[in-house]
Design a protein around this motif. Sequence first.
Motif, PDB file in Angstrom:
ATOM      1  N   ILE A  44       0.870  -1.168   0.000  1.00  0.00           N
ATOM      2  CA  ILE A  44       0.000   0.000   0.000  1.00  0.00           C
ATOM      3  C   ILE A  44       0.911   1.223   0.000  1.00  0.00           C
ATOM      4  N   ASN A  45       0.465   2.340  -0.507  1.00  0.00           N
ATOM      5  CA  ASN A  45       1.322   3.536  -0.558  1.00  0.00           C
ATOM      6  C   ASN A  45       1.734   4.030   0.819  1.00  0.00           C
ATOM      7  N   ASN A  46       0.811   4.020   1.771  1.00  0.00           N
ATOM      8  CA  ASN A  46       1.110   4.454   3.135  1.00  0.00           C
ATOM      9  C   ASN A  46       0.213   3.646   4.060  1.00  0.00           C
ATOM     10  N   ALA A  47       0.824   2.895   4.984  1.00  0.00           N
ATOM     11  CA  ALA A  47       0.052   2.008   5.850  1.00  0.00           C
ATOM     12  C   ALA A  47      -0.369   2.671   7.160  1.00  0.00           C
ATOM     13  N   SER A  48      -0.070   3.961   7.326  1.00  0.00           N
ATOM     14  CA  SER A  48      -0.524   4.660   8.533  1.00  0.00           C
ATOM     15  C   SER A  48      -2.041   4.563   8.623  1.00  0.00           C
ATOM     16  N   ASN A  49      -2.529   4.382   9.835  1.00  0.00           N
ATOM     17  CA  ASN A  49      -3.963   4.249  10.102  1.00  0.00           C
ATOM     18  C   ASN A  49      -4.590   3.044   9.399  1.00  0.00           C
ATOM     19  N   HIS A  50      -3.786   2.029   9.141  1.00  0.00           N
ATOM     20  CA  HIS A  50      -4.290   0.789   8.553  1.00  0.00           C
ATOM     21  C   HIS A  50      -3.888  -0.384   9.443  1.00  0.00           C
ATOM     22  N   GLN A  51      -4.548  -1.498   9.243  1.00  0.00           N
ATOM     23  CA  GLN A  51      -4.159  -2.762   9.841  1.00  0.00           C
ATOM     24  C   GLN A  51      -3.739  -3.669   8.685  1.00  0.00           C
ATOM     25  N   VAL A  52      -2.620  -4.355   8.855  1.00  0.00           N
ATOM     26  CA  VAL A  52      -2.110  -5.234   7.796  1.00  0.00           C
ATOM     27  C   VAL A  52      -1.734  -6.564   8.436  1.00  0.00           C
ATOM     28  N   ARG A  53      -2.161  -7.650   7.790  1.00  0.00           N
ATOM     29  CA  ARG A  53      -1.802  -9.000   8.248  1.00  0.00           C
ATOM     30  C   ARG A  53      -1.152  -9.733   7.094  1.00  0.00           C
ATOM     31  N   CYS A  54      -0.056 -10.436   7.394  1.00  0.00           N
ATOM     32  CA  CYS A  54       0.615 -11.252   6.380  1.00  0.00           C
ATOM     33  C   CYS A  54       0.764 -12.662   6.928  1.00  0.00           C
ATOM     34  N   ASN A  55       0.299 -13.647   6.166  1.00  0.00           N
ATOM     35  CA  ASN A  55       0.409 -15.062   6.535  1.00  0.00           C
ATOM     36  C   ASN A  55       1.015 -15.838   5.384  1.00  0.00           C
ATOM     37  N   LYS A  56       1.813 -16.834   5.729  1.00  0.00           N
ATOM     38  CA  LYS A  56       2.340 -17.760   4.724  1.00  0.00           C
ATOM     39  C   LYS A  56       1.458 -19.003   4.753  1.00  0.00           C
ATOM     40  N   GLN A 104       3.165 -19.386  -0.902  1.00  0.00           N
ATOM     41  CA  GLN A 104       2.168 -18.341  -1.101  1.00  0.00           C
ATOM     42  C   GLN A 104       2.008 -17.543   0.190  1.00  0.00           C
ATOM     43  N   TYR A 105       2.077 -16.227   0.040  1.00  0.00           N
ATOM     44  CA  TYR A 105       1.880 -15.299   1.145  1.00  0.00           C
ATOM     45  C   TYR A 105       0.615 -14.497   0.863  1.00  0.00           C
ATOM     46  N   ILE A 106      -0.235 -14.387   1.870  1.00  0.00           N
ATOM     47  CA  ILE A 106      -1.465 -13.612   1.724  1.00  0.00           C
ATOM     48  C   ILE A 106      -1.370 -12.410   2.649  1.00  0.00           C
ATOM     49  N   ILE A 107      -1.515 -11.225   2.057  1.00  0.00           N
ATOM     50  CA  ILE A 107      -1.460  -9.977   2.820  1.00  0.00           C
ATOM     51  C   ILE A 107      -2.833  -9.330   2.740  1.00  0.00           C
ATOM     52  N   GLU A 108      -3.406  -9.064   3.912  1.00  0.00           N
ATOM     53  CA  GLU A 108      -4.717  -8.425   3.982  1.00  0.00           C
ATOM     54  C   GLU A 108      -4.567  -7.034   4.581  1.00  0.00           C
ATOM     55  N   VAL A 109      -5.258  -6.068   3.987  1.00  0.00           N
ATOM     56  CA  VAL A 109      -5.200  -4.676   4.440  1.00  0.00           C
ATOM     57  C   VAL A 109      -6.599  -4.246   4.868  1.00  0.00           C
ATOM     58  N   PHE A 110      -6.680  -3.603   6.048  1.00  0.00           N
ATOM     59  CA  PHE A 110      -7.932  -3.093   6.590  1.00  0.00           C
ATOM     60  C   PHE A 110      -7.738  -1.622   6.933  1.00  0.00           C
ATOM     61  N   ASP A 111      -8.807  -0.850   6.891  1.00  0.00           N
ATOM     62  CA  ASP A 111      -8.678   0.549   7.297  1.00  0.00           C
ATOM     63  C   ASP A 111      -8.673   0.641   8.823  1.00  0.00           C
ATOM     64  N   SER A 112      -8.631   1.855   9.358  1.00  0.00           N
ATOM     65  CA  SER A 112      -8.520   2.045  10.808  1.00  0.00           C
ATOM     66  C   SER A 112      -9.747   1.542  11.568  1.00  0.00           C
ATOM     67  N   ASN A 113     -10.865   1.366  10.866  1.00  0.00           N
ATOM     68  CA  ASN A 113     -12.081   0.847  11.499  1.00  0.00           C
ATOM     69  C   ASN A 113     -12.200  -0.667  11.367  1.00  0.00           C
ATOM     70  N   GLY A 114     -11.200  -1.296  10.785  1.00  0.00           N
ATOM     71  CA  GLY A 114     -11.239  -2.744  10.609  1.00  0.00           C
ATOM     72  C   GLY A 114     -12.006  -3.196   9.383  1.00  0.00           C
ATOM     73  N   VAL A 115     -12.337  -2.253   8.491  1.00  0.00           N
ATOM     74  CA  VAL A 115     -13.057  -2.588   7.263  1.00  0.00           C
ATOM     75  C   VAL A 115     -12.046  -3.049   6.206  1.00  0.00           C
ATOM     76  N   PHE A 116     -12.344  -4.200   5.598  1.00  0.00           N
ATOM     77  CA  PHE A 116     -11.466  -4.785   4.587  1.00  0.00           C
ATOM     78  C   PHE A 116     -11.244  -3.807   3.426  1.00  0.00           C
ATOM     79  N   VAL A 117      -9.947  -3.615   3.054  1.00  0.00           N
ATOM     80  CA  VAL A 117      -9.590  -2.743   1.934  1.00  0.00           C
ATOM     81  C   VAL A 117      -9.164  -3.577   0.732  1.00  0.00           C
ATOM     82  N   LYS A 118      -8.217  -4.506   0.946  1.00  0.00           N
ATOM     83  CA  LYS A 118      -7.754  -5.340  -0.165  1.00  0.00           C
ATOM     84  C   LYS A 118      -6.966  -6.527   0.350  1.00  0.00           C
ATOM     85  N   GLU A 119      -6.761  -7.486  -0.561  1.00  0.00           N
ATOM     86  CA  GLU A 119      -5.956  -8.675  -0.274  1.00  0.00           C
ATOM     87  C   GLU A 119      -4.963  -8.866  -1.410  1.00  0.00           C
ATOM     88  N   MET A 120      -3.749  -9.234  -1.052  1.00  0.00           N
ATOM     89  CA  MET A 120      -2.711  -9.557  -2.045  1.00  0.00           C
ATOM     90  C   MET A 120      -2.255 -10.984  -1.841  1.00  0.00           C
TER      91      MET A 120
END
Length: 167
Positions: A44-56, A104-120
């Motif tokens: 993501i361009n800037n992960a401030s105020n986001h939640q990010v999870r990465c799992n293998k 395979q690595y799955i990265i999930e991005v959520f906004d500051s409210n925990g709302v799903f933004v995207k998955e890679m």
Amino acid sequence: MEQVVILLLMLAGVTHVAETKCSHTQNTTLCSVPPGEPVFVQVINNASNHQVRCNKQLPSGSMKVFVLMKEKVTIYEPFRNRTEFFINNGTFKMTNLERNDSGQYIIEVFDSNGVFVKEMNIQLNVQEQAFPLLIPVCAGAGALLLLMLVLVSCCVCRHRKKSGSRI
């Protein structure tokens, strides 16, 4: 002779493999990296105020790599000491890659409210490339060429000396 020196210098410069940067243009990104090299993936361009999870992904489930929550990055074993996530530019970095890092690595991005933004989905392939094998072959060919040039030069000089002494 200058051409041989230039060729050898060029070959010497090729021995370093640059770090791999994998960009995501779709939901799935394929990254091929030689062992021991780092890989950078911008999530993501800037992960401030986001939640990010990465799992293998593993055959038996998944393994946590890192989590960004409340501006704090937590890195899990066995990725600790060789994995970073940069909040300011949203980049995931893994160094000293080994073959068992492939997968395979799955990265999930959520906004500051925990709302799903995207998955890679990142398919990481850590494997030897055929390219490093070319280096010794080219270096050997360059050394052989250099030896041939020296021998030809010696023969030409010797021939000129003999020709010059007869005149």
